[in-house]
Structure formats: C-alpha cells, structure tokens
Scaffold this active site. Structure first.
Site, PDB file in Angstrom:
ATOM      1  N   GLU A   1     -14.011  12.795  -6.822  1.00  0.00           N
ATOM      2  CA  GLU A   1     -13.296  12.366  -8.023  1.00  0.00           C
ATOM      3  C   GLU A   1     -14.040  11.234  -8.737  1.00  0.00           C
ATOM      4  O   GLU A   1     -14.141  11.228  -9.968  1.00  0.00           O
ATOM      5  CB  GLU A   1     -11.859  11.964  -7.656  1.00  0.00           C
TER       6      GLU A   1
ATOM      7  N   GLY B   1       4.941  -2.909   4.759  1.00  0.00           N
ATOM      8  CA  GLY B   1       4.110  -2.034   3.920  1.00  0.00           C
ATOM      9  C   GLY B   1       4.940  -1.316   2.862  1.00  0.00           C
ATOM     10  O   GLY B   1       5.877  -0.598   3.187  1.00  0.00           O
TER      11      GLY B   1
ATOM     12  N   ASP C   1      -0.395   6.455   6.918  1.00  0.00           N
ATOM     13  CA  ASP C   1      -1.824   6.444   7.283  1.00  0.00           C
ATOM     14  C   ASP C   1      -2.129   5.703   8.576  1.00  0.00           C
ATOM     15  O   ASP C   1      -3.132   5.986   9.229  1.00  0.00           O
ATOM     16  CB  ASP C   1      -2.617   5.737   6.177  1.00  0.00           C
TER      17      ASP C   1
HETATM   18  C1  LIG Z   1      -8.948   6.588  -3.376  1.00  0.00           C
HETATM   19  C2  LIG Z   1      -7.871   7.413  -2.691  1.00  0.00           C
HETATM   20  C3  LIG Z   1      -7.467   8.627  -3.236  1.00  0.00           C
HETATM   21  C4  LIG Z   1      -6.468   9.372  -2.619  1.00  0.00           C
HETATM   22  N1  LIG Z   1      -6.079  10.555  -3.176  1.00  0.00           N
HETATM   23  C5  LIG Z   1      -5.055  11.240  -2.624  1.00  0.00           C
HETATM   24  C6  LIG Z   1      -4.567  12.434  -3.224  1.00  0.00           C
HETATM   25  O1  LIG Z   1      -5.069  12.878  -4.263  1.00  0.00           O
HETATM   26  N2  LIG Z   1      -3.521  13.069  -2.627  1.00  0.00           N
HETATM   27  C7  LIG Z   1      -2.949  12.583  -1.482  1.00  0.00           C
HETATM   28  O2  LIG Z   1      -1.978  13.191  -0.976  1.00  0.00           O
HETATM   29  N3  LIG Z   1      -3.390  11.473  -0.888  1.00  0.00           N
HETATM   30  C8  LIG Z   1      -4.427  10.787  -1.428  1.00  0.00           C
HETATM   31  N4  LIG Z   1      -4.875   9.658  -0.835  1.00  0.00           N
HETATM   32  C9  LIG Z   1      -4.259   9.208   0.416  1.00  0.00           C
HETATM   33  C10 LIG Z   1      -2.952   8.480   0.168  1.00  0.00           C
HETATM   34  O3  LIG Z   1      -3.092   7.581  -0.905  1.00  0.00           O
HETATM   35  C11 LIG Z   1      -2.561   7.763   1.442  1.00  0.00           C
HETATM   36  O4  LIG Z   1      -2.417   8.739   2.456  1.00  0.00           O
HETATM   37  C12 LIG Z   1      -1.252   7.014   1.272  1.00  0.00           C
HETATM   38  O5  LIG Z   1      -1.366   6.020   0.284  1.00  0.00           O
HETATM   39  C13 LIG Z   1      -0.851   6.350   2.589  1.00  0.00           C
HETATM   40  O6  LIG Z   1       0.360   5.694   2.390  1.00  0.00           O
HETATM   41  P1  LIG Z   1       0.791   4.521   3.371  1.00  0.00           P
HETATM   42  O7  LIG Z   1       2.110   4.053   2.893  1.00  0.00           O
HETATM   43  O8  LIG Z   1       0.655   4.965   4.767  1.00  0.00           O
HETATM   44  O9  LIG Z   1      -0.300   3.400   3.174  1.00  0.00           O
HETATM   45  P2  LIG Z   1      -0.699   2.574   1.868  1.00  0.00           P
HETATM   46  O10 LIG Z   1      -0.398   3.311   0.627  1.00  0.00           O
HETATM   47  O11 LIG Z   1      -2.089   2.111   2.101  1.00  0.00           O
HETATM   48  O12 LIG Z   1       0.291   1.330   1.925  1.00  0.00           O
HETATM   49  C14 LIG Z   1       0.191   0.350   2.923  1.00  0.00           C
HETATM   50  C15 LIG Z   1       0.837  -0.923   2.411  1.00  0.00           C
HETATM   51  O13 LIG Z   1       0.908  -1.864   3.481  1.00  0.00           O
HETATM   52  C16 LIG Z   1       0.560  -3.143   3.004  1.00  0.00           C
HETATM   53  N5  LIG Z   1       0.070  -3.918   4.150  1.00  0.00           N
HETATM   54  C17 LIG Z   1      -0.936  -3.554   4.993  1.00  0.00           C
HETATM   55  N6  LIG Z   1      -1.091  -4.491   5.948  1.00  0.00           N
HETATM   56  C18 LIG Z   1      -0.184  -5.470   5.696  1.00  0.00           C
HETATM   57  C19 LIG Z   1       0.120  -6.711   6.322  1.00  0.00           C
HETATM   58  N7  LIG Z   1      -0.531  -7.131   7.409  1.00  0.00           N
HETATM   59  N8  LIG Z   1       1.107  -7.473   5.800  1.00  0.00           N
HETATM   60  C20 LIG Z   1       1.779  -7.055   4.696  1.00  0.00           C
HETATM   61  N9  LIG Z   1       1.522  -5.900   4.052  1.00  0.00           N
HETATM   62  C21 LIG Z   1       0.552  -5.104   4.549  1.00  0.00           C
HETATM   63  C22 LIG Z   1      -0.498  -2.874   1.939  1.00  0.00           C
HETATM   64  O14 LIG Z   1      -0.582  -3.926   0.998  1.00  0.00           O
HETATM   65  C23 LIG Z   1       0.032  -1.578   1.299  1.00  0.00           C
HETATM   66  O15 LIG Z   1       0.876  -1.833   0.201  1.00  0.00           O
HETATM   67  C24 LIG Z   1      -5.881   8.893  -1.432  1.00  0.00           C
HETATM   68  C25 LIG Z   1      -6.289   7.673  -0.879  1.00  0.00           C
HETATM   69  C26 LIG Z   1      -7.268   6.931  -1.504  1.00  0.00           C
HETATM   70  C27 LIG Z   1      -7.698   5.622  -0.919  1.00  0.00           C
END
Ligand SMILES: Cc1cc2nc3c(=O)[nH]c(=O)nc-3n(C[C@H](O)[C@H](O)[C@H](O)COP(=O)(O)OP(=O)(O)OC[C@H]3O[C@@H](n4cnc5c(N)ncnc54)[C@H](O)[C@@H]3O)c2cc1C
Length: 444
Positions: A174, A14, A304
């Site tokens: 938003e 990820g 997340d």
């Molecule tokens: C529309 C929206 C608005 C938001 N606004 C805010 C905000 O204003 N402020 C804030 O703090 N947070 C906000 N958030 C929340 C924030 O974006 C998330 O908490 C954050 O992106 C989580 O990061 P992460 O790295 O855990 O997951 P993600 O950013 O979802 O990254 C996960 C990665 O894993 C990859 N992946 C998943 N499964 C696999 C697999 N099986 N094989 C290979 N790759 C895989 C995906 O392609 C992705 O690139 C928002 C979320 C959304 C959806």
C-alpha cells in the site's frame, strides 16, 4: 467483588480495535463500569496510516478522540496513561506515574509494535508505520526530500528521491502504490522543476510473491500494477543494513536513500514483555480458546497482542477484524462470568481480506468462498469498507472528501510538512554510496 454502587468494573488496557470493541459492547450494560486506559487520548485507525504518510488523508481523519466515542455512556471512564506493570493475580495495572486500577475483570489489548529483526541501523534510521506519530514523521520526511530536490537537483545523486520499502505484505504494497501515485501524478503537477521520473521506489521482500495471503492470480495482478507504476520489486531479497544515507540489500546491492519505510513485521507491544507475561510465537501472549490468560481468573488478552487459537492448531492473523471481534467476544464472556454462566470459545467470522495498491487498483477476497475481485470494483469496495469501519462520522466524511479530491484532481491532499526535524537531512557524501557508485545496481 463489586463497587459500593453494586457495579462490576472492567479495566481495559488499549483503545485500539480490540479494546474499543470490548468497551463498546460493555458500555451497553449500565451495571458494568469500564475504565479504558490508553497512552494516547485517541483511537488510531492503522489501516489508513499509509494514506496520512503519503498526504492523501489528514491525521484527524484516522484518529478519533476516545472520549468522543462514548459521549453518552457515563459508565465508561477514559484514562490517558501508560501502563508499565500488570498484576494478573489481582487484576491490577499500574502506570508509569504509579497510579493503579483494579477490576473485577482485566482486558489486555495493547496491540503490536514494529519488529526490526535486529537489522543493523533499522531501529535508528528506518521509518516504521504503526502509529499516527510514525505516519506524520514519514510524511514530513517524504515532503522534506521533495522540497530539498526542488531547491537542489544535484541531491538526486545522493539518492534523495530513492525510496526503499521493506516488506511485501499489505503495509509495504500500500505504501509503494500510494508513493508511486504521488510521484507520478502529484509531484509533476506541483513541483514543476523537478524530474519526478528519476525517482526510484524499491519494494523488497524475502518471499517469492507480494501479498502472500492472496491467490496466485492476485500475485500476478499486484506485480503488474506496481510494475506499470514504476515500482521496482526485489523478491527473495532481504535488507541487511539501514544507514542514514543508504540501505544494503542481501544480494549486496547498495541503494543510496534517505527514506527506508519499514513494513517488515510486527511483534507484541512492549507491555507483554515489560509486564512479565509469558510470551509465545511472535512475542505474543498465548491465550485459551475463550480468550482468557491461562492460570489467571478473569484476565483476557485480545487483538494483536494475543496468539488466539484458530482452526487446525493455527493462530489467527493480526487483523483489525480479528481484534475487533475478539474484543467484543471477551466482553460477552466477561458478562457471562459476572452472571456465573459458562464462557464460550471464540468463533472468528472471516469476512475476507482486502488490499489497496493505488489509484483505481485494489484486491478484495470477499464472502464465504473468498471470491476474488481486482481493479476499480475492489477499489470502491475497499473505500466503502474502510469508511464504514472508521470511528466517528466526522472522520468518515473528511476521509470521503479527501478520497474524492484525490480521485478528481492531480494536486495532493494535506501535504503538510509539520515535523521539520524529520525533514532535516545530513547531505554529507556517504562514503559507502560514493564507493559503490560504479555498480550498476546502485545508481540513483
Ligand atoms: C499499517 C497497517 C495497516 C493495516 N492494514 C490493515 C487492513 O487493511 N485490514 C486489517 O484488517 N488490518 C490491518 N492492519 C492490522 C490492524 O490494524 C491491527 O490488527 C489492529 O489495529 C489491532 O488492534 P489492537 O486493538 O489489537 O491493537 P492496536 O490497534 O495497536 O491498539 C493497541 C492500543 O493499545 C495502546 N497501548 C499499547 N501499550 C500500552 C500501554 N503500555 N499503556 C497504555 N496504552 C497502551 C496503544 O496506544 C493502542 O491504542 C494494519 C496494521 C497496520 C500497522
């Protein structure tokens, strides 16, 4: 265990905020090799997806190539692959093509996916907003509807300009605010024959206030701003069904619509369930306070996809700041593991929360005491914080140019209808809409 060159290897699944935060921290250590695996070759900046969907920003503003994030760090190897199996005992992941990677430490940072809560028709007909792909699909649907009504105003009768947004959290608010700005400002300037005033934007939420995480004062502010911009807010109301030509609310109201935006909730990425990881609340993986997976050695779960313990037996919210900091913290614990030192419990630094409501309107709770700011000042703070968080100088510059363009002009940003399949709409009379047309709540 270490590689022939003496390097320890860390495999990260990820490249979101969590995985990238971890990789960037480890990249500073040349004696550690990092394999960063993602199904996309880019990092997507989720907080700004709604601006792509509403034509404020271009897709390239919110997505940055993962390889470009590490131009000089030869110890980081980016792999484009979909992980379908995780062996936590051997810290090995396998791809859908059967390739395998094993690390001295494994970090799972797969993020989340939309949760439709088994709402009939939602998975088939609603437009979620959790990935760049989702955002460009929604943009093409919105622009497709505008083009269709511009050609044939009669389609208004079938709800062509009715938009239903599910979820009164930051995503829903938003989208509603940005869509209202688009309808009120851009559409009259660009679609001169179209009656934009007849458009409806309905924001639906089960709770008794929008943006629940903010104060009561903020709830009043957001309700007032959206009302001024013509958004109909339906509180204490759910969505019982989504169909291709209408949505049914829990109070029985039928809204003719061809665009239901889903911001109604998230659950852990499928990799958690598909790979047999024990799932806790919200489908997420419960982790220990030091971010390791219980019962596994040197396997970390961050961002997340994880239930990360917070104060007083709570779990931390799914926010970009939690994801980034947990990824960075996991990197520090991995380095401690490698040195035979003790791991530390994750301590989250809460710097506040923000939400954009639309042009010149935002809410920010900042600082240790969560001082609350509304209006233009919060809007400027929101722009500054989000520009700073974006990866890549080019993305930052392009976003600032697009935001300035929007601030000083009435014409929209990159209104590109590039995914024609989502602009193709079945305009056959919807029997549910036709039979409910006499009901006062269902008229277009
Ligand atoms: C529309 C929206 C608005 C938001 N606004 C805010 C905000 O204003 N402020 C804030 O703090 N947070 C906000 N958030 C929340 C924030 O974006 C998330 O908490 C954050 O992106 C989580 O990061 P992460 O790295 O855990 O997951 P993600 O950013 O979802 O990254 C996960 C990665 O894993 C990859 N992946 C998943 N499964 C696999 C697999 N099986 N094989 C290979 N790759 C895989 C995906 O392609 C992705 O690139 C928002 C979320 C959304 C959806």
């Amino acid at each position: 265990m270490s590689e022939a060159n003496g390097k320890r290897r860390v495999v990260i699944v990820g490249g979101g905020f969590a995985g990238l935060g971890c990789a960037q921290r480890l990249a500073e250590h040349e004696d550690v090799g990092v394999t960063l695996i993602d199904r996309n070759n880019y990092h997507q900046f989720q907080p700004l997806l709604y601006q792509v969907a509403t034509s404020l920003l271009a897709p390239s503003d919110v997505a940055n190539s993962l390889r470009a994030v590490f131009p000089d760090q030869r110890n980081v190897d980016v792999k484009l692959a979909e992980i379908s199996e995780v062996d936590t005992t051997n810290r090995t992941v396998s791809t859908t093509d059967g390739e395998r990677w094993t690390g001295d430490a494994l970090v799972l940072a797969g993020g989340s996916q939309p949760n439709f809560f088994h709402t009939p028709g939602a998975a088939e007909h609603a437009f979620p907003l959790y990935s760049l792909d989702n955002a460009t699909r929604l943009r093409s649907r919105i622009l497709g509807l505008l083009e269709a009504v511009d050609r044939n105003p009669e389609l208004m009768r079938l709800g062509a300009l009715n938009f239903v947004i599910v979820g009164g959290g930051p995503t829903g608010v938003e989208v509603a605010g940005a869509l209202a700005d688009m309808i009120n400002v851009t559409v009259p300037a660009e679609y001169r024959n179209l009656d934009a005033k007849a458009a409806r934007i309905c924001l639906v939420d089960l709770g008794d206030a929008l943006l629940k995480a903010f104060s009561d004062k903020a709830h009043g502010y957001v309700a007032r701003v959206l009302d001024e911009r013509g958004v109909e807010v339906h509180l204490r109301t759910g969505v019982n069904e989504v169909a291709s030509g209408h949505a049914v609310l829990s109070d029985g109201t039928v809204i003719p619509t061809h665009c239901v935006v889903w911001g109604g909730g998230i659950t852990a990425a499928p990799v958690a369930a598909d790979c047999g990881l024990a799932q806790g609340r919200g489908g997420r993986v419960d982790v220990q306070p030091d971010l390791t997976l219980p019962g596994s050695e040197r396997v970390y779960v961050v961002g997340d996809i994880a239930n990360i313990p917070g104060p007083e037996e709570t779990v931390l919210p799914q926010l970009g700041s939690v994801a980034l900091q947990s990824g960075q913290w996991a990197a520090e614990n991995i380095l401690a593991d490698f040195k035979g030192e003790e791991r530390k419990e994750f301590a989250y630094r809460d710097k506040g929360i923000m939400a954009m409501i639309g042009r010149k309107a935002a809410i920010a709770e900042v600082g240790k005491n969560h001082h609350e700011v509304h209006g233009q000042l919060a809007h400027v703070a929101w722009l500054g914080v989000h520009a700073a968080l974006m990866t890549g100088m080019r993305s930052k510059l392009e976003a600032v140019i697009d935001w300035s363009w929007d601030r000083f002009t009435k014409t929209g940003g990159p209104q590109v209808l590039d995914r024609g399949e989502f602009a193709e709409i079945d305009w056959e009379d919807d029997p549910v809409v036709t039979s409910s047309e006499s009901a006062p709540t269902s008229s277009a």
